[in-house]
Write an enzyme that holds these catalytic residues in place. Structure first.
Site, short mmCIF file in Angstrom:
data_model
loop_
_atom_site.label_atom_id
_atom_site.label_comp_id
_atom_site.label_asym_id
_atom_site.label_seq_id
_atom_site.Cartn_x
_atom_site.Cartn_y
_atom_site.Cartn_z
N ASP A 71 55.74 0.22 -18.10
CA ASP A 71 54.98 0.45 -19.47
C ASP A 71 53.28 -0.59 -19.73
O ASP A 71 53.94 -1.52 -19.17
CB ASP A 71 55.71 0.92 -20.96
CG ASP A 71 55.77 0.12 -21.37
OD1 ASP A 71 56.64 -0.64 -20.76
OD2 ASP A 71 55.66 -0.09 -22.80
N GLU A 79 58.38 -1.72 -23.86
CA GLU A 79 57.93 -2.17 -24.09
C GLU A 79 56.76 -2.92 -24.68
O GLU A 79 57.18 -3.51 -26.10
CB GLU A 79 58.13 -3.67 -23.64
CG GLU A 79 57.75 -5.47 -23.18
CD GLU A 79 57.20 -5.75 -23.61
OE1 GLU A 79 57.19 -6.97 -23.97
OE2 GLU A 79 56.05 -5.44 -22.89
N GLU A 117 58.04 -11.71 -17.78
CA GLU A 117 56.21 -11.81 -18.83
C GLU A 117 55.78 -12.98 -17.70
O GLU A 117 55.62 -13.51 -17.33
CB GLU A 117 56.67 -11.89 -19.57
CG GLU A 117 57.37 -11.19 -20.80
CD GLU A 117 56.79 -10.02 -20.99
OE1 GLU A 117 55.35 -10.00 -20.35
OE2 GLU A 117 57.57 -8.27 -20.99
#
Length: 376
Positions: free
Chosen positions: A68, A133, A162
């Site tokens: 997402d 997330e 990340e």
């Protein structure tokens, strides 16, 4: 271009604004299933989660990511359409290019290459992806972890994709994160006319000294791994919109980013003590979105990620606990060592988000090297 470039572009084209997945996970599941990964689709509420694992036993190395993305903002502000991947001056532009569809694509390509080269590798390797997330993060990794607890699944090591780098790939990894504790404070007064304050109770005036005291607090000194805990008021709301009405209530939103030098329950108690001392009529709704975590020096995956950055990127990475939160906060309580490694984060959540094509091309090699050093 390369496989990782093509897959990243395919993912960017899918409008997976949180919590939508927009078909990213089925695409990835089909690829990994061809390489012998066991696939588990985990849907909770309106959120899709994918768990893919390869291997027959032993310790588990997990890669963790999300499909997402945050909303684009006004699309007219982008130099090129946010969901149409575009290359300019060596950078791939598009929403999610850096956060974190590039990393997701790199993980997939790395895992495919690893199991082809090492079909009988030691231990197990897995990929956990969620479409929740960037949003409220209630039905994503948080809920998958409860499934893992119920089924007895154990995670030994976790690499989160990340975007961690500051200026170049490999210059910074995250070896922990601060905890996040939020509060919604309501202070009740008595509404009235501003010309007759003796007949009212202004909650703004009443709360101001307490809020000032809270902002002046030293919550802790931090420690060798974390900076001191911070307290920030992010929103204040009161009033009817008229300048001649004393409001009846004030609402304040605030957040702690706290280190391992403090505990959430102690922070709550200290806030409530200050409010009680000022004699306010108050109520707080607390939300703990994650405890702080740290993978200590000497942890195997931390050492391996450092060595991979050193050997493949030619740089000694800074080992940081800064930044916001990540889904690693849900994995660490399982007893896993968690490290974050991804591309440069300079444009994440911004208009014209982008990733350097050269970094994108190199990232699968870093993830594959981690697999090789951990599981062979």
């Amino acid at each position: 271009m390369s496989d990782v470039f093509d897959l990243t572009c395919d993912l960017i084209r899918r409008r997976s604004v949180t919590p939508e997945d927009a078909g990213c996970l089925p695409l990835i599941a089909a690829r990994l299933e061809k390489q012998g990964f066991r696939i588990e689709d985990l849907r909770y509420g309106d959120v899709d989660n994918l768990w893919a694992v390869h291997g027959d036993g032993g310790p588990l190395l997990m890669f963790l990511g999300h499909t997402d993305v945050v909303p684009t903002g006004p699309e007219a502000d982008w130099q090129s359409p946010p969901f149409e991947p575009t290359v300019r001056d060596g950078y791939l532009y598009g929403r999610g290019a850096a956060d974190m569809k590039g990393s997701v694509a790199a993980m997939v390509v790395a895992l495919e290459a690893f199991v082809i080269a090492q079909p009988g590798h030691a231990g197990r390797v897995g990929l956990l992806l969620t479409s929740d997330e960037e949003g409220v993060a209630l039905h994503g990794v948080r809920e998958v972890v409860e499934h893992f607890r119920a089924t007895g699944e154990t995670i030994d090591w976790c690499v989160v994709g990340e975007p961690s780098a500051k200026a170049k790939l490999g210059d910074l990894i995250r070896v922990g994160r601060r905890g996040s504790l939020s509060g919604t404070l309501t202070v009740r007064g008595v509404q009235g006319h501003v010309a007759y304050p003796e007949k009212a109770l202004n909650p703004i005036h009443a709360a101001a000294p307490a809020l000032a005291e809270l902002t002046a607090q030293v919550w802790d000194q931090g420690n060798a791994d974390f900076p001191p805990t911070s307290f920030q008021i992010s929103n204040l709301n009161a009033g009817t919109g008229a300048n001649n009405v004393i409001p009846g209530t004030l609402t304040a939103l605030f957040n702690f980013r706290f280190s391992t030098a403090s505990r959430a329950e102690d922070l709550r108690e200290r806030v409530e003590t200050v409010l009680g001392k000022h004699g306010l009529d108050w109520h707080i709704d607390w939300h703990l979105s994650g405890e702080p975590f740290l993978t200590s020096p000497g942890g195997r995956v931390r050492d391996v990620v450092v060595s991979v950055c050193r050997d493949l990127c030619g740089i000694e990475p800074e080992q940081s606990t800064g930044g916001g939160t990540s889904d690693g906060r849900f994995i660490a309580p399982l007893g896993a060592e968690v490290v974050e490694l991804g591309p440069v984060n300079a444009t994440i959540h911004k208009v014209d988000e982008c990733v350097a094509v050269a970094d994108l091309e190199r990232l699968p090699g870093l993830y594959q090297a981690i697999c090789e050093r951990m599981l062979t």
